[in-house]
Motif scaffolding. Structure first.
Motif, PDB file in Angstrom:
ATOM      1  N   VAL A   1      99.958 -51.129 106.853  1.00 32.48           N
ATOM      2  CA  VAL A   1      99.476 -51.950 107.731  1.00 32.48           C
ATOM      3  C   VAL A   1     100.414 -52.039 109.566  1.00 32.48           C
ATOM      4  CG1 VAL A   1      99.796 -54.503 107.887  1.00 32.48           C
ATOM      5  CG2 VAL A   1      99.020 -53.413 105.626  1.00 32.48           C
ATOM      6  N   VAL A   2     101.465 -51.844 109.198  1.00 30.13           N
ATOM      7  CA  VAL A   2     102.380 -51.306 110.364  1.00 30.13           C
ATOM      8  C   VAL A   2     102.436 -50.473 110.765  1.00 30.13           C
ATOM      9  CG1 VAL A   2     105.198 -51.412 110.924  1.00 30.13           C
ATOM     10  CG2 VAL A   2     104.493 -52.707 109.233  1.00 30.13           C
ATOM     11  N   ILE A   3     102.113 -49.249 109.919  1.00 28.31           N
ATOM     12  CA  ILE A   3     101.394 -48.646 111.665  1.00 28.31           C
ATOM     13  C   ILE A   3     100.728 -48.626 111.918  1.00 28.31           C
ATOM     14  CG2 ILE A   3     100.909 -45.491 111.738  1.00 28.31           C
ATOM     15  CD1 ILE A   3     103.514 -45.365 109.834  1.00 28.31           C
ATOM     16  N   GLY A   4      99.597 -48.332 111.161  1.00 27.08           N
ATOM     17  CA  GLY A   4      97.606 -48.549 112.045  1.00 27.08           C
ATOM     18  C   GLY A   4      97.517 -49.641 112.467  1.00 27.08           C
ATOM     19  N   GLY A   5      98.804 -50.947 111.799  1.00 26.67           N
ATOM     20  CA  GLY A   5      98.535 -52.112 113.028  1.00 26.67           C
ATOM     21  C   GLY A   5      97.576 -52.795 112.740  1.00 26.67           C
ATOM     22  N   TYR A   6      96.580 -52.948 111.590  1.00 23.68           N
ATOM     23  CA  TYR A   6      95.727 -53.682 111.510  1.00 23.68           C
ATOM     24  C   TYR A   6      96.025 -55.144 111.174  1.00 23.68           C
ATOM     25  CZ  TYR A   6      94.242 -49.054 109.516  1.00 23.68           C
ATOM     26  OH  TYR A   6      94.002 -47.660 109.201  1.00 23.68           O
ATOM     27  N   PRO A   7      94.895 -55.832 111.707  1.00 26.08           N
ATOM     28  CA  PRO A   7      94.835 -58.004 111.885  1.00 26.08           C
ATOM     29  C   PRO A   7      94.888 -58.002 110.358  1.00 26.08           C
ATOM     30  CG  PRO A   7      92.447 -56.367 112.601  1.00 26.08           C
ATOM     31  CD  PRO A   7      93.700 -55.408 112.518  1.00 26.08           C
ATOM     32  N   ALA A   8      95.435 -58.906 110.130  1.00 25.75           N
ATOM     33  CA  ALA A   8      95.277 -59.419 108.223  1.00 25.75           C
ATOM     34  C   ALA A   8      94.216 -59.605 108.085  1.00 25.75           C
ATOM     35  CB  ALA A   8      95.522 -60.851 108.150  1.00 25.75           C
ATOM     36  N   PHE A   9      93.174 -59.476 108.364  1.00 24.50           N
ATOM     37  CA  PHE A   9      91.485 -59.638 107.569  1.00 24.50           C
ATOM     38  C   PHE A   9      91.047 -58.308 107.679  1.00 24.50           C
ATOM     39  CE2 PHE A   9      88.661 -58.482 111.132  1.00 24.50           C
ATOM     40  CZ  PHE A   9      89.215 -58.836 112.752  1.00 24.50           C
ATOM     41  N   VAL A  10      90.586 -57.655 108.371  1.00 17.88           N
ATOM     42  CA  VAL A  10      90.582 -56.216 107.970  1.00 17.88           C
ATOM     43  C   VAL A  10      91.644 -55.717 106.582  1.00 17.88           C
ATOM     44  CG1 VAL A  10      90.900 -53.647 108.595  1.00 17.88           C
ATOM     45  CG2 VAL A  10      90.101 -55.465 110.315  1.00 17.88           C
ATOM     46  N   LEU A  11      92.905 -55.784 106.501  1.00 14.50           N
ATOM     47  CA  LEU A  11      93.936 -55.542 105.889  1.00 14.50           C
ATOM     48  C   LEU A  11      95.397 -56.322 105.634  1.00 14.50           C
ATOM     49  CD1 LEU A  11      94.426 -53.684 103.045  1.00 14.50           C
ATOM     50  CD2 LEU A  11      96.116 -51.523 105.061  1.00 14.50           C
ATOM     51  N   PRO A  12      95.546 -57.533 104.832  1.00 19.32           N
ATOM     52  CA  PRO A  12      96.634 -57.918 105.000  1.00 19.32           C
ATOM     53  C   PRO A  12      97.424 -56.750 104.534  1.00 19.32           C
ATOM     54  CG  PRO A  12      94.946 -58.110 103.333  1.00 19.32           C
ATOM     55  CD  PRO A  12      94.282 -57.455 104.052  1.00 19.32           C
ATOM     56  N   ALA A  13      99.230 -57.112 104.652  1.00 19.18           N
ATOM     57  CA  ALA A  13      99.844 -57.203 103.920  1.00 19.18           C
ATOM     58  C   ALA A  13     100.510 -56.916 103.250  1.00 19.18           C
ATOM     59  CB  ALA A  13     100.755 -56.819 104.997  1.00 19.18           C
ATOM     60  N   PRO A  14     101.009 -56.781 102.180  1.00 18.72           N
ATOM     61  CA  PRO A  14     101.214 -56.861 100.433  1.00 18.72           C
ATOM     62  C   PRO A  14     101.933 -58.141 100.345  1.00 18.72           C
ATOM     63  CG  PRO A  14     102.673 -54.730 100.656  1.00 18.72           C
ATOM     64  CD  PRO A  14     101.604 -55.185 101.919  1.00 18.72           C
ATOM     65  N   GLU A  15     103.287 -58.169 101.306  1.00 21.58           N
ATOM     66  CA  GLU A  15     103.677 -60.028 101.106  1.00 21.58           C
ATOM     67  C   GLU A  15     103.002 -60.717 101.798  1.00 21.58           C
ATOM     68  OE1 GLU A  15     104.362 -57.891 103.207  1.00 21.58           O
ATOM     69  OE2 GLU A  15     104.869 -58.444 104.891  1.00 21.58           O
ATOM     70  N   VAL A  16     102.162 -60.624 102.165  1.00 18.94           N
ATOM     71  CA  VAL A  16     100.578 -62.479 102.757  1.00 18.94           C
ATOM     72  C   VAL A  16      99.907 -62.021 101.895  1.00 18.94           C
ATOM     73  CG1 VAL A  16      99.101 -62.743 104.121  1.00 18.94           C
ATOM     74  CG2 VAL A  16     100.853 -60.855 105.068  1.00 18.94           C
ATOM     75  N   VAL A  17      99.784 -61.594 100.903  1.00 18.50           N
ATOM     76  CA  VAL A  17      98.609 -61.277  98.997  1.00 18.50           C
ATOM     77  C   VAL A  17      99.308 -62.069  99.094  1.00 18.50           C
ATOM     78  CG1 VAL A  17      97.536 -60.493  97.790  1.00 18.50           C
ATOM     79  CG2 VAL A  17      97.746 -58.953  99.947  1.00 18.50           C
ATOM     80  N   ALA A  18     100.846 -61.245  98.339  1.00 17.67           N
ATOM     81  CA  ALA A  18     101.344 -62.298  96.763  1.00 17.67           C
ATOM     82  C   ALA A  18     101.732 -63.495  97.397  1.00 17.67           C
ATOM     83  CB  ALA A  18     102.720 -61.118  97.491  1.00 17.67           C
TER      84      ALA A  18
END
Ligand SMILES: Nc1ncnc2c1ncn2[C@@H]1O[C@H](COP(=O)(O)OP(=O)(O)OP(=O)(O)O)[C@@H](O)[C@H]1O
Ligand SMILES: [Mg+2]
Lengths: 293, 214
Positions: free
Chosen positions: B26-43
């Motif tokens: 997520v960090v390196i790819g810089g994906y926005p949350a609606f494409v790939l949310p970070a694990p803590e967001v999902v949690a």
């Protein structure tokens, strides 16, 4: 109860302590209906091509007698035993056990297959108790009896183990114990000792003899071993050919109980050479009969 | 205790590595949350939804759909698999349909099911049951067929009744294979229930914030 004694360091000779009587052969058996009666039995396995296995075999086994069947591979020994045991249906000829025509397996007949055929998901004790369970015996009875039988064949200590944890010989002991579970009057043994080393095998022969004497069962034993046949049997039937036929019958008139030392007797070498001749092997007088397997 | 820890440690380590890799992606790819949310967001979202009591009823519905569908599908599969293994005729008559049915993606039937049986429990249970059915039926058939003939002969020699042959020889002999089928079936059942739920709204992507009614 005699046991196979797993740790015995001696070979079987000294294992027999029973007093030897001076009489030759066993006392004449009563002439009731034979325990096993086979008349003009032929059998062909269906298929393409059909495989003929037995051709016109007739034999009788008297009650209490121990008869050995010997023959080369593929001469129909196992087929004969399965027909007598009701596992194959005789379409040509007659098979009767204890005076009754055989249609299906009989509760009075115990079977030991050429392979141990223990159920891998059961412990050894549960395997020995299997026929009792099928017969609907209550649990305490079957456990007790299975334990006794395991002790009888010298495998008392492996009751809790699974078949794959046993040595080949111990597996075969368990299979014999299982065959004895329902106290059969007739035992059909298909090369029961073929997986055993020579010394263990001799010991098993001694113990089989004593089990036979103490339980008074009738035994039809298939074997490849001439010494084994002579040591155990009252008569030896030689099967030969494809399909197999009984080509010779050799009576073994040795006193009972027999010891392994008996194998040096002249009678033994004579019987052995007759059997060997019938099997089609050239006679070899230079070799003592007791060593021919 | 120490042993339990030692056995569990690799599991934890792999889980941690997975989360780290996810986060890095997520960090390196810089994906926005609606494409790939970070694990803590999902949690956070998960915990939030649970705390608000939004999730529980749905978890319960899905769970009951899965269990019911699984129970029905696997029972039918066991009976069918056994019949196929033991009856030539049954196999000849049924196997073409089974093959055809197995080739049909069950998940594609989801909208049809909703049309035929409504969007309630029934259609989802049916989807679950169908999805569970094939792997277990096939595994049962293979398992029963592979039961050692020599052992069946032992059963005959000791005069086992047909019922005893079934319970003492065929079932224990086929069990490893059947369990393999059940493992596959059980995971598929969950998939079935989720897809079944999504078809309610004729949309392939169910979203947490607008849960449909169970
Ligand atoms: N289930 C079967 N189907 C077809 N043919 C068979 C079957 N079992 C045995 N046969 C054939 O019948 C013949 C006799 O076989 P059988 O097993 O009775 O011989 P055997 O004397 O016991 O041999 P072995 O000493 O190797 O045990 C052989 O030619 C064998 O190929
Ligand atoms: Mg054989």
């Amino acid at each position: 109860m005699r046991s196979f004694g797993t740790n015995a360091t001696h070979t079987g000779g000294s294992a027999i302590k029973a007093p030897r009587t001076a009489v030759l052969a066993r006392p004449a058996r009563d002439r009731r209906a034979p325990a096993i009666e086979v008349r003009h039995l032929a059998f062909t396995y269906p298929g393409d091509p059909p495989r003929p296995a037995l051709d016109d075999v007739s034999l009788e086994v008297a009650s209490g007698e121990l008869v050995a069947v010997i023959g080369a591979n593929g001469t129909g020994k196992s087929t004969l035993l399965k027909l007598v045991g009701g596992l194959l249906e005789a379409r040509s000829g007659e098979v009767a056990v204890l005076g009754r025509a055989v249609r299906e397996p009989d509760a009075r007949v115990g079977f030991v297959f050429q392979e141990p055929r223990l159920l891998p998901w059961r412990t050894t004790l549960e395997n020995v108790a299997f026929p009792l369970e099928l017969a609907g015996r209550p649990r305490p009875e079957r456990d007790g009896r299975a334990r006794d039988l395991l002790a009888l064949v010298g495998a008392a200590d492996v009751g809790g183990l699974r078949p794959h944890q046993l040595s080949g010989g111990t597996r075969q002991r368990a299979a014999i114990a299982r065959a004895l579970a329902l106290d059969p009057g007739i035992l059909l043994l298909d090369e029961p000792f073929s997986a055993l080393d020579a010394l263990t095998r001799e010991r098993f022969n001694v113990v089989l003899q004593s089990i036979w004497r103490s339980t008074q069962t009738t035994i039809l034993l298939v074997t490849h071993s001439i010494p084994e046949a002579i040591f155990l049997a009252d008569r030896v039937l030689v099967l030969a050919g494809r399909p197999g036929r009984v080509v010779t019958e050799v009576p073994i008139r040795l006193p009972r109980p027999r010891t392994l030392a008996d194998q040096d007797a002249t009678m033994v070498s004579e019987a052995a050479s007759r059997i060997r001749a019938a099997l089609g092997a050239p006679p070899d007088p230079a070799r003592p009969a007791g060593e021919v397997m | 205790m120490r042993r339990a820890l030692r056995d569990f440690l690799p599991v934890l380590a792999v889980a941690a590595a997975f989360l780290v890799a996810w986060k890095l992606l997520v960090v390196i790819g810089g994906y926005p949350a609606f494409v790939l949310p970070a694990p803590e967001v999902v949690a956070t979202r998960l915990v939030g939804a649970w705390r608000d009591g939004v999730m529980q009823p749905h978890v319960l519905t899905t769970l009951s759909e899965v269990l019911l569908g699984f129970a029905i599908g696997s029972s039918l599969a066991l009976v069918t698999g056994y019949t196929l293994a033991r009856s030539r005729l049954a196999e000849r008559l049924l196997s073409p349909y089974l093959v055809a049915a197995q080739a049909t993606p069950i998940l594609a039937l989801a909208p049809l099911m909703a049309l035929w049986f409504g969007t309630g429990l029934v259609s989802k249970v049916i989807i679950c049951a169908l999805i569970v059915f094939f792997p277990i039926a096939v595994a049962t058939m293979v398992g029963v067929r592979s039961v050692d003939r020599q052992l069946l002969e032992v059963g005959r020699a000791f005069r086992a009744t047909p019922l005893q042959v079934l319970t003492r020889l065929e079932i224990p002999g086929a069990l490893p294979s059947i369990f393999g089928g059940i493992r596959v079936g059980a995971t598929l059942a969950v998939v079935g229930a989720i897809i079944g739920s999504s078809s309610r709204r004729w949309s392939p992507s169910p979203r947490l914030e607008s849960p449909s009614t169970g």
